[in-house]
Design an enzyme around this catalytic site. Structure first.
Site, PDB file in Angstrom:
ATOM      1  N   GLY A   2     -16.254 -33.877  91.582  1.00 19.34           N
ATOM      2  CA  GLY A   2     -17.654 -34.310  91.568  1.00 19.34           C
ATOM      3  C   GLY A   2     -18.353 -34.018  92.891  1.00 19.34           C
ATOM      4  O   GLY A   2     -19.513 -33.613  92.918  1.00 19.34           O
ATOM      5  N   CYS A  12     -12.038 -43.639  81.948  1.00 19.03           N
ATOM      6  CA  CYS A  12     -12.683 -43.974  83.224  1.00 19.03           C
ATOM      7  C   CYS A  12     -12.887 -45.470  83.334  1.00 19.03           C
ATOM      8  O   CYS A  12     -12.834 -46.030  84.411  1.00 19.03           O
ATOM      9  CB  CYS A  12     -14.006 -43.230  83.347  1.00 19.03           C
ATOM     10  SG  CYS A  12     -15.089 -43.500  81.956  1.00 19.03           S
ATOM     11  N   GLU A  53     -20.577 -38.430  86.504  1.00 19.71           N
ATOM     12  CA  GLU A  53     -19.833 -39.574  85.940  1.00 19.71           C
ATOM     13  C   GLU A  53     -18.387 -39.396  86.386  1.00 19.71           C
ATOM     14  O   GLU A  53     -17.677 -38.542  85.856  1.00 19.71           O
ATOM     15  CB  GLU A  53     -19.911 -39.573  84.407  1.00 19.71           C
ATOM     16  CG  GLU A  53     -21.322 -39.601  83.848  1.00 19.71           C
ATOM     17  CD  GLU A  53     -21.941 -40.986  83.837  1.00 19.71           C
ATOM     18  OE1 GLU A  53     -21.197 -41.965  84.066  1.00 19.71           O
ATOM     19  OE2 GLU A  53     -23.160 -41.089  83.611  1.00 19.71           O
TER      20      GLU A  53
HETATM   21  P1  NAD Z   1     -11.466 -32.778  87.019  1.00 19.26           P
HETATM   22  O1  NAD Z   1     -12.466 -33.175  88.042  1.00 19.26           O
HETATM   23  O2  NAD Z   1     -10.180 -32.214  87.471  1.00 19.26           O
HETATM   24  O3  NAD Z   1     -12.078 -31.673  86.020  1.00 19.26           O
HETATM   25  C1  NAD Z   1     -13.243 -31.932  85.274  1.00 19.26           C
HETATM   26  C2  NAD Z   1     -13.893 -30.618  84.890  1.00 19.26           C
HETATM   27  O4  NAD Z   1     -14.378 -29.963  86.072  1.00 19.26           O
HETATM   28  C3  NAD Z   1     -12.973 -29.617  84.202  1.00 19.26           C
HETATM   29  O5  NAD Z   1     -13.666 -29.044  83.123  1.00 19.26           O
HETATM   30  C4  NAD Z   1     -12.719 -28.574  85.293  1.00 19.26           C
HETATM   31  O6  NAD Z   1     -12.454 -27.288  84.803  1.00 19.26           O
HETATM   32  C5  NAD Z   1     -14.035 -28.580  86.028  1.00 19.26           C
HETATM   33  N1  NAD Z   1     -13.994 -28.101  87.418  1.00 19.26           N
HETATM   34  C6  NAD Z   1     -12.944 -28.108  88.279  1.00 19.26           C
HETATM   35  N2  NAD Z   1     -13.337 -27.626  89.488  1.00 19.26           N
HETATM   36  C7  NAD Z   1     -14.656 -27.332  89.398  1.00 19.26           C
HETATM   37  C8  NAD Z   1     -15.623 -26.838  90.310  1.00 19.26           C
HETATM   38  N3  NAD Z   1     -15.313 -26.536  91.574  1.00 19.26           N
HETATM   39  N4  NAD Z   1     -16.891 -26.683  89.884  1.00 19.26           N
HETATM   40  C9  NAD Z   1     -17.240 -26.989  88.616  1.00 19.26           C
HETATM   41  N5  NAD Z   1     -16.351 -27.459  87.691  1.00 19.26           N
HETATM   42  C10 NAD Z   1     -15.076 -27.643  88.081  1.00 19.26           C
HETATM   43  O7  NAD Z   1     -11.257 -34.079  86.107  1.00 19.26           O
HETATM   44  P2  NAD Z   1     -10.155 -34.323  84.998  1.00 19.26           P
HETATM   45  O8  NAD Z   1      -8.840 -34.493  85.692  1.00 19.26           O
HETATM   46  O9  NAD Z   1     -10.294 -33.326  83.907  1.00 19.26           O
HETATM   47  O10 NAD Z   1     -10.614 -35.746  84.384  1.00 19.26           O
HETATM   48  C11 NAD Z   1     -10.177 -36.977  84.827  1.00 19.26           C
HETATM   49  C12 NAD Z   1     -11.234 -37.639  85.688  1.00 19.26           C
HETATM   50  O11 NAD Z   1     -12.455 -37.800  84.961  1.00 19.26           O
HETATM   51  C13 NAD Z   1     -10.846 -39.040  86.123  1.00 19.26           C
HETATM   52  O12 NAD Z   1     -11.107 -39.194  87.493  1.00 19.26           O
HETATM   53  C14 NAD Z   1     -11.762 -39.942  85.297  1.00 19.26           C
HETATM   54  O13 NAD Z   1     -12.005 -41.191  85.883  1.00 19.26           O
HETATM   55  C15 NAD Z   1     -12.987 -39.101  85.203  1.00 19.26           C
HETATM   56  N6  NAD Z   1     -13.825 -39.535  84.081  1.00 19.26           N
HETATM   57  C16 NAD Z   1     -15.006 -40.199  84.323  1.00 19.26           C
HETATM   58  C17 NAD Z   1     -15.788 -40.656  83.265  1.00 19.26           C
HETATM   59  C18 NAD Z   1     -17.085 -41.401  83.475  1.00 19.26           C
HETATM   60  O14 NAD Z   1     -17.856 -41.537  82.538  1.00 19.26           O
HETATM   61  N7  NAD Z   1     -17.369 -41.893  84.671  1.00 19.26           N
HETATM   62  C19 NAD Z   1     -15.366 -40.430  81.952  1.00 19.26           C
HETATM   63  C20 NAD Z   1     -14.155 -39.771  81.756  1.00 19.26           C
HETATM   64  C21 NAD Z   1     -13.396 -39.315  82.820  1.00 19.26           C
END
Ligand code: NAD
Length: 451
Positions: A190, A241, A207
């Site tokens: 993020g 999350c 999020e």
């Molecule tokens: P992640 O951050 O590893 O990946 C999320 C997405 O980002 C993937 O599609 C990935 O390919 C993409 N990505 C990776 N590097 C990027 C970059 N540099 N630029 C743009 N996109 C990029 O997350 P994850 O491991 O897939 O998911 C788990 C996390 O998501 C947990 O921390 C969880 O808490 C969070 N989450 C939050 C919510 C919410 O509503 N707040 C909901 C569900 C999950």
């Protein structure tokens, strides 16, 4: 031209007609798609179950599409119909809200609810007249195939909604190619997305992760607290999350609470391993290592495991072994442990005994996160404690209501996110820019103009 630039160009060229087609037409197109999704339900559920190793929650994700389209349609109609001419503080001037779509929305989504989180921003954005480019998680490649087919079956939708596959590089390119980014994922990614969006000068709705706390106050109904905390902390194998990860129980009822929680936790079996098992595997096997590391470090520092605790490996569908963890309850924990400060994202409940409500609130707020939480106790005391928690959505005498009561608008606090609410009417209004038309009813040379 890269694949993403070319898709973005196509989506931009379809934008004006989609906006001008009107909200009723867009509702009709999305309703047609929801019908197709219903017809292809079994294929979608099967593909998502192959991706995630769980069936009941895959059904829930697919069925959510229909309810989400219907609910968002009602709100879209209300919001757009509400853009009428109104009087202003100047009796000679009327105001007309004439908002415009934000443009091309990029959605980047994670693996924990792969289908729902790929669409949770897309549906409201489309209804509000935006076009949408989605990059679902690369960890779950199967469900995208039938999902794309459902979109292709509704050509008008296929012109304004596109899915691309790929990893971080593709995600980064999307941020550079769209007018607004909706990102769901980890705090670490993020931050990168926020920085890239700032560079591209586009808004980023983020999020991110959490470390949600549950408070069990004196006088709490322990039946409700035990069952609620257990489900809220372990549903979807804790890969949510808004999963509860920390529990602060006020001294006096801690022994009964802990004994009952451990007993109930031990009764919840694994999908495909135990009869009537309810807990699926880790969707991303790497998460099992994170959880195991946090548990081992906590135990090394004096924590005591009273239920679960060991990652197991099972091949339940002939597709290779996957890691599982039974509902795990740990106590004798404190805030020096990662288990109490870092996101765990597994079916683990860390229970800490506190002296009073004051200490429970203080420790619940002793975190960098601020997504959601829960308070159990007598109505007035529980509500009072809830309003002191530094988090966006607090359930009182229940858990995870933020995910189930869609009209509750809320924002993430602290590093759990940024941007407008993804729930309630704001989930739609955030996809339009506010333009106002201010009309002088009786044109005249104003006395304050140059003379
Ligand atoms: P992640 O951050 O590893 O990946 C999320 C997405 O980002 C993937 O599609 C990935 O390919 C993409 N990505 C990776 N590097 C990027 C970059 N540099 N630029 C743009 N996109 C990029 O997350 P994850 O491991 O897939 O998911 C788990 C996390 O998501 C947990 O921390 C969880 O808490 C969070 N989450 C939050 C919510 C919410 O509503 N707040 C909901 C569900 C999950």
């Amino acid at each position: 031209m890269s694949e993403i630039s070319s898709i973005a160009a196509d989506l931009r060229s379809a934008a004006q007609a989609w906006d001008e087609s009107g909200v009723e037409h867009r509702i009709e197109v999305l309703a047609q798609w929801a019908e197709v999704v219903g017809e292809r339900r079994d294929d979608l559920v099967a593909a998502l179950a192959r991706d995630t190793g769980r069936v009941a929650l895959s059904e829930m994700e697919v069925d959510w599409i229909r309810t989400s389209v219907a609910r968002s349609a009602t709100w879209a109609r209300e919001l757009i119909a509400g853009e009428t001419e109104r009087p202003s503080s100047d009796p000679g001037v009327t105001l007309t809200a004439a908002s415009v779509p934000m443009g091309l929305v990029g959605v980047i989504s994670p693996w924990n609810f792969p289908l729902q989180l790929a669409l949770i921003d897309a549906v409201p954005a489309l209804l509000m007249g935006c076009t949408v480019l989605v990059k679902p998680t690369e960890q779950c490649p199967e469900f995208v195939v039938p999902l794309r087919e459902t979109v292709a079956a509704v050509p008008e939708l296929a012109a304004v909604l596109h899915f691309v596959e790929g990893g971080p590089e593709t995600g980064a390119e999307i941020v550079r190619s769209v007018d607004v980014v909706c990102f769901t994922g980890s705090v670490a990614t993020g931050r990168k997305v926020a920085a890239a969006a700032a560079e591209a000068f586009v808004p980023a709705f983020l999020e991110l992760g959490g470390k949600d706390a549950a408070l069990v106050l004196p006088g709490a109904d322990l039946d409700v607290a035990v069952e609620g905390v257990l489900w809220g902390g372990t549903a979807n194998t804790g890969q949510s999350c808004m999963s509860l990860e920390r529990v602060y129980v006020v001294r006096g009822q801690e022994e009964e609470f802990l004994a009952r929680l451990a007993e109930r936790a031990a009764q919840i079996g694994l999908v495909g391993v135990d009869e009537d098992g309810q807990l699926g595997p880790f969707i991303d096997p790497r998460q099992a290592d994170v959880v195991a590391r946090q548990l081992a470090a906590a135990v090394e520092a004096g924590a005591r495991v009273v239920a679960g605790g060991q990652v197991e490996h099972h091949d339940v569908d002939g597709r290779g072994t996957r890691p599982f963890l039974r509902p795990t309850v740990v106590t004798d924990v404190d805030h020096t442990m990662d288990l109490m400060t870092e996101e765990t994202f597994g079916p683990v409940l860390a229970v800490m005994v506190v002296e009073d409500t004051e200490e429970a609130v203080r420790l619940a707020n002793d975190t960098v996160y601020g997504l959601s939480g829960a308070v159990f106790g007598p109505h007035d005391e529980a509500q009072a404690a809830a309003t002191r928690l530094q988090a966006g959505g607090i359930s009182v005498n229940d858990v995870c209501l933020t995910g189930m009561v869609p009209e509750g608008e809320k924002q993430a606090f602290r590093i759990s996110g940024m941007g407008p609410s993804r729930m309630g009417r704001a989930s739609l209004s955030r996809f339009r820019r506010q333009r106002v038309v201010l009309t002088r009813l009786a044109p005249q040379v104003q006395p304050w103009w140059y003379r």
